[in-house]
Design a protein around this motif. Structure first.
Motif, PDB file in Angstrom:
ATOM      1  N   THR A 174      -4.306  12.453  58.870  1.00 49.57           N
ATOM      2  CA  THR A 174      -3.994  11.025  58.968  1.00 49.57           C
ATOM      3  C   THR A 174      -2.525  10.782  58.672  1.00 49.57           C
ATOM      4  OG1 THR A 174      -6.242  10.378  58.361  1.00 49.57           O
ATOM      5  CG2 THR A 174      -4.516   8.733  58.062  1.00 49.57           C
ATOM      6  N   THR A 175      -1.990  11.503  57.688  1.00 47.95           N
ATOM      7  CA  THR A 175      -0.562  11.382  57.381  1.00 47.95           C
ATOM      8  C   THR A 175       0.287  11.823  58.564  1.00 47.95           C
ATOM      9  OG1 THR A 175      -0.983  11.756  55.027  1.00 47.95           O
ATOM     10  CG2 THR A 175       1.260  12.126  55.805  1.00 47.95           C
ATOM     11  N   ALA A 176      -0.138  12.892  59.242  1.00 46.73           N
ATOM     12  CA  ALA A 176       0.597  13.361  60.415  1.00 46.73           C
ATOM     13  C   ALA A 176       0.591  12.310  61.522  1.00 46.73           C
ATOM     14  CB  ALA A 176      -0.002  14.668  60.921  1.00 46.73           C
ATOM     15  N   TYR A 177      -0.560  11.673  61.749  1.00 46.67           N
ATOM     16  CA  TYR A 177      -0.612  10.597  62.735  1.00 46.67           C
ATOM     17  C   TYR A 177       0.308   9.447  62.329  1.00 46.67           C
ATOM     18  CZ  TYR A 177      -4.784  12.637  64.986  1.00 46.67           C
ATOM     19  OH  TYR A 177      -5.652  13.448  65.665  1.00 46.67           O
ATOM     20  N   SER A 178       0.362   9.144  61.042  1.00 52.01           N
ATOM     21  CA  SER A 178       1.254   8.093  60.549  1.00 52.01           C
ATOM     22  C   SER A 178       2.701   8.474  60.807  1.00 52.01           C
ATOM     23  CB  SER A 178       1.027   7.856  59.059  1.00 52.01           C
ATOM     24  OG  SER A 178      -0.292   7.448  58.797  1.00 52.01           O
ATOM     25  N   LEU A 179       3.012   9.748  60.581  1.00 50.60           N
ATOM     26  CA  LEU A 179       4.366  10.219  60.833  1.00 50.60           C
ATOM     27  C   LEU A 179       4.748  10.023  62.292  1.00 50.60           C
ATOM     28  CD1 LEU A 179       6.925  11.903  60.051  1.00 50.60           C
ATOM     29  CD2 LEU A 179       5.632  13.910  60.786  1.00 50.60           C
ATOM     30  N   GLU A 180       3.857  10.405  63.208  1.00 50.18           N
ATOM     31  CA  GLU A 180       4.175  10.261  64.630  1.00 50.18           C
ATOM     32  C   GLU A 180       4.340   8.794  65.012  1.00 50.18           C
ATOM     33  OE1 GLU A 180       4.990  12.603  66.702  1.00 50.18           O
ATOM     34  OE2 GLU A 180       4.650  14.172  65.197  1.00 50.18           O
ATOM     35  N   SER A 181       3.527   7.912  64.436  1.00 53.65           N
ATOM     36  CA  SER A 181       3.681   6.483  64.722  1.00 53.65           C
ATOM     37  C   SER A 181       4.993   5.959  64.165  1.00 53.65           C
ATOM     38  CB  SER A 181       2.500   5.698  64.136  1.00 53.65           C
ATOM     39  OG  SER A 181       1.305   6.014  64.816  1.00 53.65           O
ATOM     40  N   THR A 182       5.398   6.452  62.992  1.00 55.10           N
ATOM     41  CA  THR A 182       6.688   6.052  62.435  1.00 55.10           C
ATOM     42  C   THR A 182       7.825   6.557  63.316  1.00 55.10           C
ATOM     43  OG1 THR A 182       5.782   6.084  60.189  1.00 55.10           O
ATOM     44  CG2 THR A 182       8.180   6.182  60.408  1.00 55.10           C
TER      45      THR A 182
END
Length: 403
Positions: free
Chosen positions: A140-148
């Motif tokens: 989930t953190t990785a997905y957040s990173l990509e969205s950022t």
């Protein structure tokens, strides 16, 4: 807060593939505004400018699931060179036609081809994260990173292309985009270790990810999000232009992306207890009401402030949206499933872009802000329906794949 992000980057090869995908998808924020500036600077009108930009994004939305399904079937390494090559040649044709002052109508075909051939690089990066972090909480953190990173792109891209278009030549901005796509794709192709495996040869094709339970409504919700993005962005460009400050449009667009980037960075580092379905419903409802802020715009300073506030709702909605898709579709169809979300965004963007420019021309930019309000309300309504549909027990006599 940043410890969670460091944990995600401990995955082997994650820095390299995330960086390569970032380079290759930087033009996603450059092309739509670059095409608007290419036409509007030449003619002074936004109607055809918005239409051409909309055609590009719409064709990209059509191509995304087609190319993503090929990626799931054959692997990223085999599809990337064909996609990047076709895209680069099409953008080169647009640049040449613009330089020789060809009629506007001649720009349509290569623009559509360029959009169709542009692989959904964000989906490719998220599929790699899903592969290297399978079953781990850092996903989930990785997905957040990509969205950022997407929001960083939407801060840098409009600013960069606006400066190039207004101070140098709008053709140069499009050319830069093609160089980034080709070089980033070439780098990503070399990173074999993190590439999700393709389907084994001889296995029958899987059903489309769109047939998974909830995916149709998820695509409609993303369609509404894309409509908000296009109508907000193009109306802000028109608002600045109609107030004689076109050069500030990139800065205002950057404020929109900055709000999203800030919220995405914070959201990705926070612990979560609710189900991702419940989180998506909440974030989508917040997203739905944020465009109302633009109805109070009276000058460019207020526009920039409203853009930042409205942008706060973007990244959390997209982060939970991509995360929800990972639960809705089978893992072997993950790239296609994420591409359908991107397709919804693109089709919504294309439709809104094709109509909002004409409204801004005829009635003024302030009136055109009613368009993102309408699309936002659509997102909220569909998200509420999606929650009811997916959380309800499935018919046991007709099992539907949900992940």
């Amino acid at each position: 807060m940043f410890g969670t992000y460091r944990a995600a980057f401990r995955a082997p090869g994650s820095v390299a593939f995330s960086a390569a995908a970032f380079i290759a998808r930087l033009p996603i924020a450059l092309y739509p505004i670059g095409l608007v500036l290419l036409v509007s600077i030449r003619t002074g009108h936004y109607g055809f400018a918005g239409l051409l930009s909309g055609m590009y994004v719409f064709s990209n939305g059509v191509g995304n699931p087609v190319l993503a399904r090929l990626v799931d079937r054959h692997g990223q390494r085999r599809i990337l060179p064909w996609s990047a090559g076709g895209h680069g040649l099409a953008i080169a044709a647009v640049c040449v036609l613009a330089e020789v002052n060809a009629p506007d109508s001649t720009l349509v075909a290569p623009t559509v081809l360029a959009g169709f051939c542009y692989l959904p690089m964000g989906s490719l990066a998220r599929a790699r994260w899903s592969y290297v972090l399978a079953g781990r909480p850092e996903l989930t953190t990785a997905y957040s990173l990509e969205s950022t990173l997407d929001e960083v792109i939407f801060m840098v891209g409009p600013l960069l292309v606006t400066v190039i278009a207004t101070q140098l030549d709008p053709v140069l901005g499009l050319g830069l985009g093609a160089v980034l796509v080709v070089s980033g794709s070439a780098w990503l192709r070399t990173l074999r270790a993190s590439e999700p495996p393709a389907h084994q040869a001889g296995t029958p094709p899987r059903p489309s990810a769109l047939r998974s339970r909830g995916m149709g409504l998820m695509t409609v919700a993303s369609f509404g999000m894309g409509g908000v993005f296009a109508s907000v962005e193009l109306t802000m460009v028109a608002f600045c232009g109609q107030h004689g400050r076109t050069e500030l449009s990139g800065l205002v667009l950057a404020c929109f992306a900055l709000g999203s980037g800030v919220s995405g960075l914070i959201y990705g580092a926070r612990p979560r207890s609710r189900s991702i379905l419940a989180r998506f419903r909440l974030q989508a409802l917040v997203f739905a009401v944020m465009p109302l802020a633009f109805l109070g715009v009276v000058n460019i300073a207020v526009l920039a402030a409203c853009a930042f506030v409205a942008g706060l709702a973007i990244a959390p909605a997209l982060i939970t949206g991509f995360g929800l898709i990972a639960e809705l579709v089978p893992s072997a169809s993950l790239t296609e499933g994420m591409a359908w979300l991107t397709t919804g965004l693109s089709v919504g963007y294309g439709l809104a872009a094709s109509i909002v420019g004409g409204i801004a021309d005829q009635y003024g930019a302030r009136t055109a802000f009613v368009v993102p309000v309408g699309f936002g309300l659509l997102v909220g309504a569909v998200a509420a329906l999606l929650y009811r549909r997916v959380s309800a027990p499935a018919d046991a006599s007709r099992p539907v794949p949900v992940g």
